[in-house]
Scaffold this motif. Structure first.
Motif, PDB file in Angstrom:
ATOM      1  N   VAL A  32     -65.875 -98.724 -10.234  1.00  0.00           N
ATOM      2  CA  VAL A  32     -67.232 -98.759 -10.769  1.00  0.00           C
ATOM      3  C   VAL A  32     -68.142 -99.540  -9.830  1.00  0.00           C
ATOM      4  O   VAL A  32     -69.279 -99.141  -9.568  1.00  0.00           O
ATOM      5  CB  VAL A  32     -67.243 -99.363 -12.197  1.00  0.00           C
ATOM      6  N   LYS A  33     -67.633-100.655  -9.295  1.00  0.00           N
ATOM      7  CA  LYS A  33     -68.418-101.458  -8.352  1.00  0.00           C
ATOM      8  C   LYS A  33     -68.759-100.653  -7.105  1.00  0.00           C
ATOM      9  O   LYS A  33     -69.865-100.766  -6.565  1.00  0.00           O
ATOM     10  CB  LYS A  33     -67.673-102.734  -7.967  1.00  0.00           C
ATOM     11  N   ALA A  35     -69.085 -97.366  -6.946  1.00  0.00           N
ATOM     12  CA  ALA A  35     -70.102 -96.382  -7.340  1.00  0.00           C
ATOM     13  C   ALA A  35     -71.479 -97.041  -7.440  1.00  0.00           C
ATOM     14  O   ALA A  35     -72.483 -96.489  -6.959  1.00  0.00           O
ATOM     15  CB  ALA A  35     -69.724 -95.733  -8.667  1.00  0.00           C
ATOM     16  N   LYS A  36     -71.531 -98.226  -8.040  1.00  0.00           N
ATOM     17  CA  LYS A  36     -72.805 -98.945  -8.132  1.00  0.00           C
ATOM     18  C   LYS A  36     -73.294 -99.365  -6.756  1.00  0.00           C
ATOM     19  O   LYS A  36     -74.496 -99.363  -6.491  1.00  0.00           O
ATOM     20  CB  LYS A  36     -72.670-100.155  -9.049  1.00  0.00           C
ATOM     21  N   GLY A  37     -72.357 -99.725  -5.886  1.00  0.00           N
ATOM     22  CA  GLY A  37     -72.715-100.102  -4.525  1.00  0.00           C
ATOM     23  C   GLY A  37     -73.324 -98.947  -3.756  1.00  0.00           C
ATOM     24  O   GLY A  37     -74.298 -99.123  -3.019  1.00  0.00           O
ATOM     25  N   GLU A  39     -74.930 -96.455  -5.108  1.00  0.00           N
ATOM     26  CA  GLU A  39     -76.270 -96.274  -5.681  1.00  0.00           C
ATOM     27  C   GLU A  39     -77.246 -97.286  -5.091  1.00  0.00           C
ATOM     28  O   GLU A  39     -78.380 -96.936  -4.756  1.00  0.00           O
ATOM     29  CB  GLU A  39     -76.233 -96.423  -7.198  1.00  0.00           C
ATOM     30  N   ALA A  40     -76.805 -98.536  -4.963  1.00  0.00           N
ATOM     31  CA  ALA A  40     -77.672 -99.579  -4.417  1.00  0.00           C
ATOM     32  C   ALA A  40     -78.032 -99.296  -2.963  1.00  0.00           C
ATOM     33  O   ALA A  40     -79.186 -99.481  -2.553  1.00  0.00           O
ATOM     34  CB  ALA A  40     -77.007-100.949  -4.550  1.00  0.00           C
TER      35      ALA A  40
END
Length: 173
Positions: A32-33, A35-37, A39-40
């Motif tokens: 998840v981290k 995937a969020k990374g 996106e960021a």
């Protein structure tokens, strides 16, 4: 009395199950981290693109204040992009380590069954290796590795040239 003998075994089994679950949970959290990374990083790249457009939009009629504002916007966007890329890289490394740990646990589990043939063990582990390979490929895609061997050859060549120069100087004396 018998229940006291069973208690350590039950506790050991419980701890083992908790360890397996925590490794899987940790891997899921790190995915998840990542995937969020991603996106960021994408959002930060969009901000950099917008800042570059603002810089390119400056004209001879633009003021110094306009140029400073565009430059500051670009600097902030680049700073955000660097931070996002660093966080993404860390998350990818953690995810890879988690996948390796899950695979090690699977190998340990398979190795406990001494009746398995090598082919059967390999078949059981094949599916467990896929996430490790995928995490490694993802990590390799963002990691730039420099071949140390080439650098060593260049250093050796420079040392040889230096030694030749020293020898020639000694011969000249």
């Amino acid at each position: 009395m018998a229940s006291l003998r069973v208690l350590p075994a039950v506790l050991a089994l419980g701890l083992a199950l908790a360890a397996c679950q925590s490794a899987e949970k940790k891997a899921a959290t790190d995915e998840v981290k990542v995937a969020k990374g991603v996106e960021a990083v994408c959002a930060a790249q969009a901000d950099v693109d917008a800042a570059v457009i603002a810089v390119n939009a400056l004209t001879p009629e633009s003021t110094v204040a306009d140029a400073e504002k565009a430059g500051k916007k670009l600097n902030n966007a680049l700073s955000s992009l660097n931070k996002a890329e660093d966080q993404l890289a860390k998350a990818e490394v953690k995810e890879y380590r988690d996948q390796v740990e899950l695979f090690r646990q699977a190998v340990d589990d398979v190795s406990k069954n001494k009746d398995l043939t090598l082919a059967e063990a390999a078949e059981q582990l094949k599916g467990k290796a896929a996430p490790v390979v995928a995490a490694r490929e993802q990590l390799a895609a963002t990691t730039v590795c420099v071949a140390v061997e080439e650098d060593t050859k260049a250093e050796d060549s420079m040392k040889e040239d230096s030694m030749k120069d020293d020898t020639q100087k000694d011969d000249a004396k």
